[in-house]
Design a protein around this motif. Structure first.
Motif, short mmCIF file in Angstrom:
data_model
loop_
_atom_site.label_atom_id
_atom_site.label_comp_id
_atom_site.label_asym_id
_atom_site.label_seq_id
_atom_site.Cartn_x
_atom_site.Cartn_y
_atom_site.Cartn_z
N UNK A 156 39.85 76.40 22.48
CA UNK A 156 40.36 75.81 23.85
C UNK A 156 41.14 76.97 24.38
N UNK A 157 41.48 77.02 25.73
CA UNK A 157 41.83 77.99 26.71
C UNK A 157 43.05 77.68 27.28
N UNK A 158 44.15 78.09 27.23
CA UNK A 158 45.48 77.74 28.04
C UNK A 158 45.72 78.43 29.33
N UNK A 159 44.98 79.28 29.80
CA UNK A 159 44.99 79.89 30.81
C UNK A 159 45.18 79.03 32.09
N UNK A 160 46.30 78.91 32.71
CA UNK A 160 46.33 78.10 34.00
C UNK A 160 45.53 78.54 34.87
N UNK A 161 45.47 77.45 35.79
CA UNK A 161 45.66 75.99 35.85
C UNK A 161 44.72 75.30 34.80
N UNK A 162 45.33 74.23 34.06
CA UNK A 162 44.55 73.31 33.42
C UNK A 162 43.69 72.53 34.27
N UNK B 57 50.60 58.44 37.40
CA UNK B 57 51.00 58.55 35.78
C UNK B 57 49.56 59.58 35.51
N UNK B 58 49.98 60.48 34.34
CA UNK B 58 48.85 61.20 33.81
C UNK B 58 49.38 61.39 32.19
N UNK B 59 48.12 61.56 31.48
CA UNK B 59 48.26 62.03 30.15
C UNK B 59 47.40 63.30 29.79
N UNK B 60 47.90 64.25 29.13
CA UNK B 60 47.35 65.39 28.83
C UNK B 60 46.69 65.48 27.51
N UNK B 61 45.05 66.03 27.43
CA UNK B 61 44.44 66.04 26.32
C UNK B 61 44.09 67.47 25.92
N UNK B 62 44.02 67.78 24.72
CA UNK B 62 43.59 68.89 24.11
C UNK B 62 42.57 68.81 22.96
N UNK B 63 41.45 68.98 23.03
CA UNK B 63 40.19 68.74 21.89
C UNK B 63 40.27 67.32 21.85
N UNK B 64 40.27 66.49 22.51
CA UNK B 64 40.23 64.96 22.39
C UNK B 64 41.44 64.37 21.80
N UNK C 1 54.58 67.49 40.16
CA UNK C 1 55.51 68.71 39.58
C UNK C 1 55.57 68.53 37.92
N UNK C 2 55.49 67.45 37.33
CA UNK C 2 55.56 67.23 36.06
C UNK C 2 54.11 67.89 35.24
N UNK C 3 53.13 67.79 35.90
CA UNK C 3 51.84 68.50 35.49
C UNK C 3 51.91 69.93 35.18
N UNK D 290 37.99 69.58 25.83
CA UNK D 290 37.13 70.55 24.64
C UNK D 290 37.34 71.89 24.71
N UNK D 291 37.20 72.24 25.97
CA UNK D 291 37.29 73.83 26.23
C UNK D 291 38.71 74.29 26.88
N UNK D 292 39.18 73.29 27.59
CA UNK D 292 40.53 73.86 28.41
C UNK D 292 41.43 72.41 28.52
N UNK D 293 42.64 72.50 28.33
CA UNK D 293 43.35 71.31 28.50
C UNK D 293 43.11 70.47 29.83
N UNK D 294 43.22 69.37 29.70
CA UNK D 294 42.82 68.42 31.06
C UNK D 294 43.93 67.38 31.15
N UNK D 295 44.32 67.33 32.52
CA UNK D 295 45.22 66.30 32.76
C UNK D 295 44.63 65.05 33.36
N UNK D 296 44.54 64.18 32.71
CA UNK D 296 43.80 62.88 33.09
C UNK D 296 44.68 62.06 33.81
#
Length: 308
Positions: free
Chosen positions: A144-150, A219-226, A115-117, A190-196
């Motif tokens: 980078x592209x914010x178009x969902x989904x990440x 648990x997750x972390x969010x990355x954009x452009x590293x 849900x939090x993602x 690098x091109x799109x946000x990623x939830x690790x």
């Protein structure tokens, strides 16, 4: 003095973006029925995180995060809360680090990390829209592209894709953090946000372990452009388990020669009454840096610690 004045005048557009982003964040949460709260900056006992050093302050500590106090509010019956909090961490200074920073932290009762993602995704898209940016943005020449989904990428898959070894191998060799920091993180978003997502249980800290697979944490972390932007999870609400983890972290801090902290007894007692929930801590300064295309965190900070 002239250098300080020139720097501050030059970064004014970034500070204006920062102001608009703070307003957009408040609008987002208020529309969703959240209550904005303020909790004490000076606390008697922080969570004993191994890799985070708190700043001592006259027999207490400056908060590294408002997490413990906000969870006490959840235990008191609050359901959806947020704050933009001033936080402090010792020995942290660099292009993406400040010893005094701003964290956006929020919690939702009865939801989990998935849900939090989705909510984090909605938040970033809302802020970009309020700035009349996006969905395609760039930071320092990197689009980078914010178009969902990440993108969603498990930690195990990230090790296979970027780390040159399996997650299990990294854990066995004791090089998990080294491979993450040097090989994996620079490639993320690098091109799109990623939830690790789904960190190994050894990296759970205050996160709940997956009931169906105890090798991993929710648990997750969010990355954009590293750039790492947030740390979020389904909250651990088992006080006995949390106390055990705190003891292990405290022992590891002692082994590394770090200062001990008092036991967070009030928080652990409150945890007995805390409902299932999810929470997120997002680096506001870093988000401003990315959305204003600033080269480093100094360019979105009005007064630097070295200028005082």
């Amino acid at each position: 003095m002239e250098a300080k004045v020139f720097r501050r005048t030059r970064i004014r557009p970034h500070l204006e973006t920062r102001m608009r982003m703070a307003a957009a964040i408040r609008e987002f949460f208020i529309r969703r029925g959240f209550l904005e709260v303020e909790t004490p900056v000076r606390i008697p006992a922080p969570a004993p995180e191994v890799h985070i050093d708190c700043v001592a302050a006259s027999g207490a500590f400056l908060q590294a995060s408002p997490e413990l106090a906000m969870k006490e509010l959840l235990a008191s019956g609050f359901e959806k809360i947020f704050q933009l909090a001033r936080c402090f961490r010792g020995a942290e200074r660099g292009a993406r680090h400040l010893p005094e920073m701003t964290l956006l932290e929020w919690y939702v009762k009865g939801e989990d990390y998935r849900y939090m993602m989705a909510e984090t995704e909605d938040l970033l898209c809302h802020v970009a829209g309020c700035l009349k940016k996006g969905p395609r943005l760039s930071w320092q020449g990197r689009p980078f592209d914010l178009t969902p989904p990440f993108e969603r990428l498990s930690v195990a898959d990230a090790f296979l894709r970027y780390g040159g070894m399996s997650l299990e191998e990294a854990l066995e060799k004791g090089c998990f953090n080294e491979v993450m920091g040097l090989e994996i993180e620079p490639e993320l978003g690098r091109e799109k946000p990623v939830f690790l997502y789904e960190y190994p249980a050894s990296e759970a800290s205050l996160a709940r372990i997956k009931p169906e697979n105890p090798a991993f944490a929710e648990r997750f972390e969010l990355y954009i452009c590293g750039v790492e932007l947030c740390n979020a999870y389904t909250e651990l609400v088992d006080a006995k388990e949390q106390a055990s983890r705190f003891r292990e972290a405290a022992a590891e801090r002692m082994r590394l020669g770090k200062s001990p902290y008092p036991e967070a007894a009030v928080f652990l007692e409150a945890l007995n009454h805390m409902p299932p929930a999810t929470g997120n801590a997002l680096g506001f300064d870093r988000l401003v840096m990315l959305f204003s295309d600033a080269p480093d965190i100094d360019h979105v900070t009005a007064v630097l610690p070295e200028e005082l």
